[in-house]
Design a protein around this motif. Structure first.
Motif, PDB file in Angstrom:
ATOM      1  N   PHE A   1      -0.032  25.100  68.400  1.00 17.49           N
ATOM      2  CA  PHE A   1       1.048  24.922  67.422  1.00 17.49           C
ATOM      3  C   PHE A   1       1.620  26.268  66.997  1.00 17.49           C
ATOM      4  CE2 PHE A   1       2.381  24.979  62.983  1.00 17.49           C
ATOM      5  CZ  PHE A   1       3.357  24.000  62.968  1.00 17.49           C
ATOM      6  N   GLY A   2       0.734  27.208  66.684  1.00 14.50           N
ATOM      7  CA  GLY A   2       1.179  28.514  66.215  1.00 14.50           C
ATOM      8  C   GLY A   2       2.018  29.233  67.255  1.00 14.50           C
ATOM      9  N   LEU A   3       1.517  29.327  68.481  1.00 13.70           N
ATOM     10  CA  LEU A   3       2.248  30.041  69.520  1.00 13.70           C
ATOM     11  C   LEU A   3       3.573  29.357  69.863  1.00 13.70           C
ATOM     12  CD1 LEU A   3      -0.511  31.191  72.052  1.00 13.70           C
ATOM     13  CD2 LEU A   3       0.993  32.639  70.692  1.00 13.70           C
ATOM     14  N   THR A   4       3.557  28.023  69.915  1.00 12.92           N
ATOM     15  CA  THR A   4       4.772  27.292  70.295  1.00 12.92           C
ATOM     16  C   THR A   4       5.855  27.436  69.239  1.00 12.92           C
ATOM     17  OG1 THR A   4       3.467  25.673  71.554  1.00 12.92           O
ATOM     18  CG2 THR A   4       5.698  25.036  70.922  1.00 12.92           C
ATOM     19  N   THR A   5       5.521  27.182  67.991  1.00 16.63           N
ATOM     20  CA  THR A   5       6.532  27.254  66.935  1.00 16.63           C
ATOM     21  C   THR A   5       6.955  28.690  66.667  1.00 16.63           C
ATOM     22  OG1 THR A   5       4.773  27.246  65.250  1.00 16.63           O
ATOM     23  CG2 THR A   5       5.786  25.132  65.806  1.00 16.63           C
ATOM     24  N   PHE A   6       6.006  29.626  66.705  1.00 17.80           N
ATOM     25  CA  PHE A   6       6.351  31.022  66.478  1.00 17.80           C
ATOM     26  C   PHE A   6       7.299  31.521  67.569  1.00 17.80           C
ATOM     27  CE2 PHE A   6       2.431  32.518  63.830  1.00 17.80           C
ATOM     28  CZ  PHE A   6       2.710  31.542  62.891  1.00 17.80           C
ATOM     29  N   ALA A   7       6.991  31.165  68.821  1.00 17.87           N
ATOM     30  CA  ALA A   7       7.824  31.615  69.939  1.00 17.87           C
ATOM     31  C   ALA A   7       9.216  30.977  69.880  1.00 17.87           C
ATOM     32  CB  ALA A   7       7.153  31.293  71.270  1.00 17.87           C
ATOM     33  N   PHE A   8       9.287  29.684  69.560  1.00 17.56           N
ATOM     34  CA  PHE A   8      10.582  29.010  69.495  1.00 17.56           C
ATOM     35  C   PHE A   8      11.440  29.581  68.375  1.00 17.56           C
ATOM     36  CE2 PHE A   8      13.300  25.459  67.958  1.00 17.56           C
ATOM     37  CZ  PHE A   8      14.125  25.380  69.067  1.00 17.56           C
ATOM     38  N   SER A   9      10.831  29.861  67.232  1.00 19.31           N
ATOM     39  CA  SER A   9      11.602  30.431  66.129  1.00 19.31           C
ATOM     40  C   SER A   9      12.121  31.819  66.493  1.00 19.31           C
ATOM     41  CB  SER A   9      10.751  30.503  64.852  1.00 19.31           C
ATOM     42  OG  SER A   9       9.719  31.479  64.972  1.00 19.31           O
ATOM     43  N   THR A  10      11.346  32.565  67.265  1.00 17.99           N
ATOM     44  CA  THR A  10      11.800  33.883  67.710  1.00 17.99           C
ATOM     45  C   THR A  10      13.024  33.758  68.613  1.00 17.99           C
ATOM     46  OG1 THR A  10       9.559  34.771  67.572  1.00 17.99           O
ATOM     47  CG2 THR A  10      11.120  35.994  68.929  1.00 17.99           C
ATOM     48  N   ILE A  11      13.033  32.747  69.462  1.00 22.99           N
ATOM     49  CA  ILE A  11      14.189  32.486  70.325  1.00 22.99           C
ATOM     50  C   ILE A  11      15.443  32.289  69.477  1.00 22.99           C
ATOM     51  CG2 ILE A  11      15.222  30.802  71.900  1.00 22.99           C
ATOM     52  CD1 ILE A  11      12.410  30.333  73.052  1.00 22.99           C
ATOM     53  N   LEU A  12      15.332  31.528  68.407  1.00 24.39           N
ATOM     54  CA  LEU A  12      16.494  31.255  67.554  1.00 24.39           C
ATOM     55  C   LEU A  12      16.965  32.516  66.832  1.00 24.39           C
ATOM     56  CD1 LEU A  12      15.449  27.847  65.909  1.00 24.39           C
ATOM     57  CD2 LEU A  12      16.768  28.235  68.004  1.00 24.39           C
ATOM     58  N   GLY A  13      16.035  33.235  66.233  1.00 23.03           N
ATOM     59  CA  GLY A  13      16.421  34.420  65.469  1.00 23.03           C
ATOM     60  C   GLY A  13      17.052  35.495  66.322  1.00 23.03           C
ATOM     61  N   TRP A  14      16.487  35.736  67.498  1.00 25.46           N
ATOM     62  CA  TRP A  14      17.020  36.796  68.361  1.00 25.46           C
ATOM     63  C   TRP A  14      18.355  36.427  68.982  1.00 25.46           C
ATOM     64  CZ3 TRP A  14      16.419  41.802  69.638  1.00 25.46           C
ATOM     65  CH2 TRP A  14      15.333  42.467  69.061  1.00 25.46           C
ATOM     66  N   CYS A  15      18.641  35.145  69.074  1.00 32.57           N
ATOM     67  CA  CYS A  15      19.968  34.751  69.568  1.00 32.57           C
ATOM     68  C   CYS A  15      21.046  35.258  68.612  1.00 32.57           C
ATOM     69  CB  CYS A  15      20.055  33.231  69.695  1.00 32.57           C
ATOM     70  SG  CYS A  15      21.659  32.653  70.309  1.00 32.57           S
ATOM     71  N   TYR A  16      20.779  35.164  67.325  1.00 34.17           N
ATOM     72  CA  TYR A  16      21.754  35.657  66.348  1.00 34.17           C
ATOM     73  C   TYR A  16      21.918  37.168  66.453  1.00 34.17           C
ATOM     74  CZ  TYR A  16      24.155  36.636  61.992  1.00 34.17           C
ATOM     75  OH  TYR A  16      25.071  37.084  61.070  1.00 34.17           O
ATOM     76  N   TYR A  17      20.810  37.886  66.623  1.00 31.39           N
ATOM     77  CA  TYR A  17      20.901  39.343  66.769  1.00 31.39           C
ATOM     78  C   TYR A  17      21.769  39.719  67.976  1.00 31.39           C
ATOM     79  CZ  TYR A  17      16.819  39.450  63.646  1.00 31.39           C
ATOM     80  OH  TYR A  17      15.955  39.305  62.592  1.00 31.39           O
ATOM     81  N   GLY A  18      21.519  39.040  69.096  1.00 28.43           N
ATOM     82  CA  GLY A  18      22.289  39.326  70.299  1.00 28.43           C
ATOM     83  C   GLY A  18      23.762  39.009  70.136  1.00 28.43           C
ATOM     84  N   GLU A  19      24.054  37.886  69.456  1.00 24.20           N
ATOM     85  CA  GLU A  19      25.441  37.510  69.206  1.00 24.20           C
ATOM     86  C   GLU A  19      26.196  38.606  68.466  1.00 24.20           C
ATOM     87  OE1 GLU A  19      26.226  33.924  67.184  1.00 24.20           O
ATOM     88  OE2 GLU A  19      25.050  32.669  68.555  1.00 24.20           O
TER      89      GLU A  19
END
Length: 451
Positions: free
Chosen positions: A354-372
């Motif tokens: 649970f920790g690795l999956t949710t932590f990794a998915f949330s990182t995907i979302l946050g870094w998309c905004y940075y890249g944008e």
């Protein structure tokens, strides 16, 4: 490809050597001193982070911006990264990791302040900012601002999307025998459903996901600490003693030196909380806030939660588990993590998943905004949709490919991001002191920014 991988590996080792660690940690300490220990205001920061300021200018709430920054920050580094530090530097690395978080609060404060101070409104009416704007508007160094944006855009495809998606697909394949193609498709669709909606969509999902995933993980760690109760105090003592006298580690821990423990603890701590990398201020600039110092305090609370709380709990869980189960091996950080959590009946492996999956998915979302925001700075808003599509595709590609080279490449980009960001922070330290004196030291946190 092998030669290219070797190049990025060696370049990463060079960039993340002692000069970078000293520069980052030195900046943390310097800012802590000149800003009069903003860490002492952490409870004020936490209070402000959950307090709405609807009449202030901005695109998302202060909590929304914090949740998005935490989404990108709380990732595999909080679990695998801590274990890697322990595997390579011994249990003393946990203390150095924790101290890095304590002092890193000051740098995250500084980044948030400059993000608001130098943000601007786009033709579409959106707030935009970050180190590139501080470099251009505050220091008149557009060439360095462009470099930061380029490094950020590249990093988003590395640490932001591909490696995080790969972490999820690898874990679900090993634990639940789910095909990486299936898990990759699911992650890809979930990412598309969120990021195509823009910053408000990302902030809304992160605002729901981050508190939930962090709470579940923290409660799980507390449960494991309860199971290992008789080893917890010995683990804490060992962490402290081994940070300065590594021979105290003994047992199944590897031998190391004080320098080794410090190096890996500080490096993993810096990588985990991202204080000094310049990523978090990109989303801090979108926050609804009255003045730069209010958002600076809110931003600083992210490092507190990420490293001072979550990384510390992970470290205690792993060290206490090693003391309780001496047969745990130290082949790598991921191996150490899996074996340490697997020893706990019922909850251990599911909690790790649970920790690795949710932590990794949330990182995907946050870094998309940075890249944008980096792409928008470089090429304009019309390129943002194309970036989102490419980012979503990278999520699927990352799920099904081997990523050792991408990990090394991402490490290089993160280090290269830090250099121009730290230049802006140090060169604008006078602005930091001026704004802090104006709003914080004179108790004017409720005043509107008028310049």
């Amino acid at each position: 490809m092998e030669l290219l991988n070797d190049f990025f590996r060696d370049f990463s080792n060079l960039l993340w050597g002692w000069p970078m660690i000293i520069l980052l940690l030195g900046t943390h300490i310097y800012l802590t001193i000149i800003l009069r220990f903003p860490q002492r205001k952490i409870f004020t920061a936490i209070r402000l982070s959950v307090k709405k300021d609807p009449n202030a200018q901005g695109d998302v709430s202060q909590f929304g911006s914090l949740a998005t920054a935490l989404a990108a920050t709380i990732g595999t580094g909080n679990i695998i990264g801590v274990a890697t530090a322990i595997a390579l530097g011994g249990p003393g690395a946990v203390l150095w990791c924790w101290l890095t978080g304590v002092f890193g609060i000051s740098t995250k404060y500084a980044e948030g302040l400059l993000a608001i101070k130098y943000r601007e409104v786009t033709p579409q009416g959106k707030m935009i900012g970050g180190p590139m704007y501080a470099l251009e508007k505050g220091l008149r160094m557009r060439w360095l601002a462009v470099l930061f944006a380029v490094f950020t855009a590249f990093a988003s495809f590395g640490i932001g999307s591909t490696v995080q998606a790969n972490a999820i697909s690898t874990l679900t394949s090993e634990v639940y025998t789910v095909s990486p193609y299936i898990s990759g498709l699911v992650i890809c669709l979930l990412t598309a459903a969120v990021v195509l909606g823009g910053v408000k969509s990302i902030a809304r999902v992160c605002g729901m996901l981050v508190p939930f995933m962090a709470l579940v993980y923290v409660l799980g760690c507390i449960y494991i600490i309860g199971v290992n109760a008789q080893y917890v105090w010995p683990a804490i003592k060992l962490i402290v003693e081994a940070a300065f006298t590594p021979e105290a580690a003994g047992g199944g821990f590897i031998g190391s030196t004080v320098m080794t423990a410090a190096r890996f603890g500080i490096a993993r701590g810096l990588f985990s909380n991202e204080s000094g990398l310049g990523s978090a201020p990109i989303v801090a600039a979108a926050a609804q806030t009255r003045n730069p110092v209010r958002q600076a305090l809110v931003s600083s609370s992210g490092t507190f939660w990420d490293t001072v709380v979550i990384c510390a709990l992970t470290g205690i869980v792993i060290v206490s588990s090693v003391l309780a189960y001496p047969d745990i091996t130290f082949e790598s950080g991921s191996t150490l993590t899996k074996e340490a959590f697997a020893k706990i009946p019922f909850i251990g492996t599911p909690l790790l998943t649970f920790g690795l999956t949710t932590f990794a998915f949330s990182t995907i979302l946050g870094w998309c905004y940075y890249g944008e925001r980096a792409i928008e700075y470089l090429k304009g808003y019309r390129w943002v949709i194309a970036y989102r599509i490419a980012y979503i595709a990278a999520v699927f590609i990352g799920s099904i490919m081997s990523l050792q080279m991408v990990w090394n490449f991402a490490d290089c980009m993160n280090a290269l991001m830090a250099i121009p960001n730290l230049i802006s922070i140090l060169a604008l330290s006078g602005v930091l002191v001026h704004e802090t004196r104006k709003y914080l030291w004179r108790n004017r946190l409720d005043e509107e920014m008028n310049d």
